[in-house]
Design a protein around this motif. Structure first.
Motif, mmCIF file in Angstrom:
data_model
loop_
_atom_site.group_PDB
_atom_site.id
_atom_site.type_symbol
_atom_site.label_atom_id
_atom_site.label_comp_id
_atom_site.label_asym_id
_atom_site.label_seq_id
_atom_site.Cartn_x
_atom_site.Cartn_y
_atom_site.Cartn_z
ATOM 1 N N PHE A 1 -45.998 -29.241 -54.429
ATOM 2 C CA PHE A 1 -44.599 -29.662 -54.384
ATOM 3 C C PHE A 1 -43.974 -29.433 -55.762
ATOM 4 O O PHE A 1 -44.594 -29.741 -56.788
ATOM 5 C CB PHE A 1 -44.496 -31.149 -54.041
ATOM 6 C CG PHE A 1 -44.965 -31.470 -52.660
ATOM 7 C CD1 PHE A 1 -44.252 -31.050 -51.543
ATOM 8 C CD2 PHE A 1 -46.127 -32.208 -52.460
ATOM 9 C CE1 PHE A 1 -44.685 -31.355 -50.257
ATOM 10 C CE2 PHE A 1 -46.568 -32.525 -51.185
ATOM 11 C CZ PHE A 1 -45.844 -32.097 -50.089
ATOM 12 N N VAL A 2 -42.734 -28.936 -55.744
ATOM 13 C CA VAL A 2 -42.069 -28.638 -57.011
ATOM 14 C C VAL A 2 -40.677 -29.273 -57.044
ATOM 15 O O VAL A 2 -39.899 -29.119 -56.092
ATOM 16 C CB VAL A 2 -41.929 -27.108 -57.215
ATOM 17 C CG1 VAL A 2 -41.250 -26.808 -58.553
ATOM 18 C CG2 VAL A 2 -43.286 -26.425 -57.148
ATOM 19 N N CYS A 3 -40.388 -29.992 -58.152
ATOM 20 C CA CYS A 3 -39.027 -30.464 -58.402
ATOM 21 C C CYS A 3 -38.682 -30.139 -59.854
ATOM 22 O O CYS A 3 -39.321 -29.275 -60.470
ATOM 23 C CB CYS A 3 -38.878 -31.944 -58.058
ATOM 24 S SG CYS A 3 -39.872 -33.078 -59.062
ATOM 25 N N LEU A 4 -37.693 -30.822 -60.395
ATOM 26 C CA LEU A 4 -37.236 -30.481 -61.751
ATOM 27 C C LEU A 4 -38.126 -31.128 -62.824
ATOM 28 O O LEU A 4 -38.694 -30.443 -63.678
ATOM 29 C CB LEU A 4 -35.767 -30.916 -61.899
ATOM 30 C CG LEU A 4 -35.097 -30.737 -63.254
ATOM 31 C CD1 LEU A 4 -35.126 -29.290 -63.709
ATOM 32 C CD2 LEU A 4 -33.652 -31.235 -63.188
ATOM 33 N N ASP B 1 -35.123 -28.679 -54.072
ATOM 34 C CA ASP B 1 -33.692 -28.366 -53.998
ATOM 35 C C ASP B 1 -33.442 -26.897 -54.330
ATOM 36 O O ASP B 1 -34.367 -26.145 -54.653
ATOM 37 C CB ASP B 1 -32.851 -29.317 -54.866
ATOM 38 C CG ASP B 1 -33.126 -29.175 -56.354
ATOM 39 O OD1 ASP B 1 -33.488 -28.072 -56.811
ATOM 40 O OD2 ASP B 1 -32.966 -30.185 -57.072
ATOM 41 N N HIS B 2 -32.171 -26.538 -54.254
ATOM 42 C CA HIS B 2 -31.813 -25.135 -54.397
ATOM 43 C C HIS B 2 -32.070 -24.641 -55.814
ATOM 44 O O HIS B 2 -32.507 -23.508 -56.025
ATOM 45 C CB HIS B 2 -30.350 -24.936 -54.002
ATOM 46 C CG HIS B 2 -29.974 -23.506 -53.858
ATOM 47 N ND1 HIS B 2 -30.610 -22.656 -52.973
ATOM 48 C CD2 HIS B 2 -29.067 -22.750 -54.512
ATOM 49 C CE1 HIS B 2 -30.089 -21.443 -53.080
ATOM 50 N NE2 HIS B 2 -29.159 -21.474 -54.015
ATOM 51 N N ARG C 1 -38.860 -24.534 -48.449
ATOM 52 C CA ARG C 1 -37.957 -25.632 -48.802
ATOM 53 C C ARG C 1 -38.424 -26.893 -48.081
ATOM 54 O O ARG C 1 -38.657 -26.863 -46.861
ATOM 55 C CB ARG C 1 -36.532 -25.324 -48.340
ATOM 56 C CG ARG C 1 -35.918 -24.111 -48.969
ATOM 57 C CD ARG C 1 -34.598 -23.787 -48.258
ATOM 58 N NE ARG C 1 -34.210 -22.413 -48.520
ATOM 59 C CZ ARG C 1 -33.495 -22.028 -49.581
ATOM 60 N NH1 ARG C 1 -33.046 -22.912 -50.427
ATOM 61 N NH2 ARG C 1 -33.200 -20.770 -49.775
ATOM 62 N N PHE C 2 -38.498 -27.977 -48.835
ATOM 63 C CA PHE C 2 -38.985 -29.229 -48.250
ATOM 64 C C PHE C 2 -38.161 -29.624 -47.023
ATOM 65 O O PHE C 2 -38.712 -30.071 -46.012
ATOM 66 C CB PHE C 2 -38.962 -30.359 -49.304
ATOM 67 C CG PHE C 2 -39.692 -31.582 -48.860
ATOM 68 C CD1 PHE C 2 -41.055 -31.728 -49.106
ATOM 69 C CD2 PHE C 2 -39.042 -32.582 -48.152
ATOM 70 C CE1 PHE C 2 -41.745 -32.846 -48.666
ATOM 71 C CE2 PHE C 2 -39.720 -33.697 -47.703
ATOM 72 C CZ PHE C 2 -41.074 -33.838 -47.965
ATOM 73 N N VAL C 3 -36.839 -29.477 -47.097
ATOM 74 C CA VAL C 3 -35.984 -29.926 -45.977
ATOM 75 C C VAL C 3 -36.305 -29.189 -44.681
ATOM 76 O O VAL C 3 -36.024 -29.715 -43.599
ATOM 77 C CB VAL C 3 -34.471 -29.788 -46.294
ATOM 78 C CG1 VAL C 3 -34.028 -30.821 -47.309
ATOM 79 C CG2 VAL C 3 -34.115 -28.378 -46.723
ATOM 80 N N GLU D 1 -30.960 -30.269 -49.198
ATOM 81 C CA GLU D 1 -31.820 -30.463 -50.364
ATOM 82 C C GLU D 1 -32.329 -31.901 -50.329
ATOM 83 O O GLU D 1 -31.714 -32.760 -49.687
ATOM 84 C CB GLU D 1 -31.046 -30.303 -51.676
ATOM 85 C CG GLU D 1 -30.248 -29.033 -51.824
ATOM 86 C CD GLU D 1 -29.586 -28.936 -53.185
ATOM 87 O OE1 GLU D 1 -29.925 -27.998 -53.910
ATOM 88 O OE2 GLU D 1 -28.749 -29.787 -53.530
ATOM 89 N N VAL D 2 -33.397 -32.182 -51.039
ATOM 90 C CA VAL D 2 -33.841 -33.566 -51.202
ATOM 91 C C VAL D 2 -33.113 -34.124 -52.424
ATOM 92 O O VAL D 2 -33.283 -33.614 -53.534
ATOM 93 C CB VAL D 2 -35.372 -33.640 -51.412
ATOM 94 C CG1 VAL D 2 -35.795 -35.093 -51.596
ATOM 95 C CG2 VAL D 2 -36.107 -33.011 -50.238
#
Ligand code: 4NP
Length: 154
Positions: free
Chosen positions: A6-9, A89-90, A108-110, A120-121
């Motif tokens: 999982f990847v986020c900022l 997210d984008h 994409r998670f969504v 987006e989450v």
């Protein structure tokens, strides 16, 4: 063994939440040993840190372990090492594409959340609403398990 990243900022709110929740759901179904689960951030500001207090509180309230989870920045090698790289997210999508080159397949998670209008989450670091993010994360992780089963990867 199938693997999921999982990847986020920042890798302190959304992606470690998803890492903990997916592992928890897998454990409940006796599937924990079948999937490697990890998370990373596109940024490096929080490297080495435990999840954000909001994520920790939310998980602890639900009896979901986040033991050992520490933030790290995504590396190019991750894109080869993981079967599913799933962005929140984008902007994560664009950042990872940029790191990866055009050939990398991203998810994409969504897209794992049934019947959602979210594109987006949302980032609770900015919204403050960890519950909203959790509802999406919980549904999406269930969707991921369903998808892995359908693809006979579990
Ligand atoms: P996350 O949230 O991407 O869900 O971990 C954030 C955490 C930290 C920052 C931004 C987003 N930050 O700017 O430090």
């Amino acid at each position: 063994m199938v693997s999921v990243l999982f990847v986020c900022l920042g890798n302190i709110c959304r992606s470690p939440m998803a890492e903990a929740v997916l592992r928890h759901q897998l454990r409940e179904e006796g599937l924990e040993e079948r999937v490697r689960v990890d998370s990373a951030g596109t940024g490096d500001w929080h490297a080495g840190e435990a999840p954000h207090r909001g994520t920790r509180t939310l998980l602890a309230d639900r009896g979901i372990s986040f033991a050992g989870i520490r933030a790290r920045q995504i590396e190019k090698q991750d894109l080869e090492d993981f079967d599913y790289v799933i962005v929140m997210d984008h902007s994560n999508y664009l950042d990872v594409k940029n790191l990866a080159g055009r050939e990398a397949e991203l998810h994409r998670f969504v897209d794992f959340i049934p019947d959602t209008e979210y594109k987006e989450v949302p980032d609770p670091y900015f919204t403050g609403d960890f519950e909203e993010t959790y509802r999406l994360v919980e549904a999406g992780c269930q969707g991921i398990i369903r998808t892995l089963r359908e693809k006979e990867e579990l």
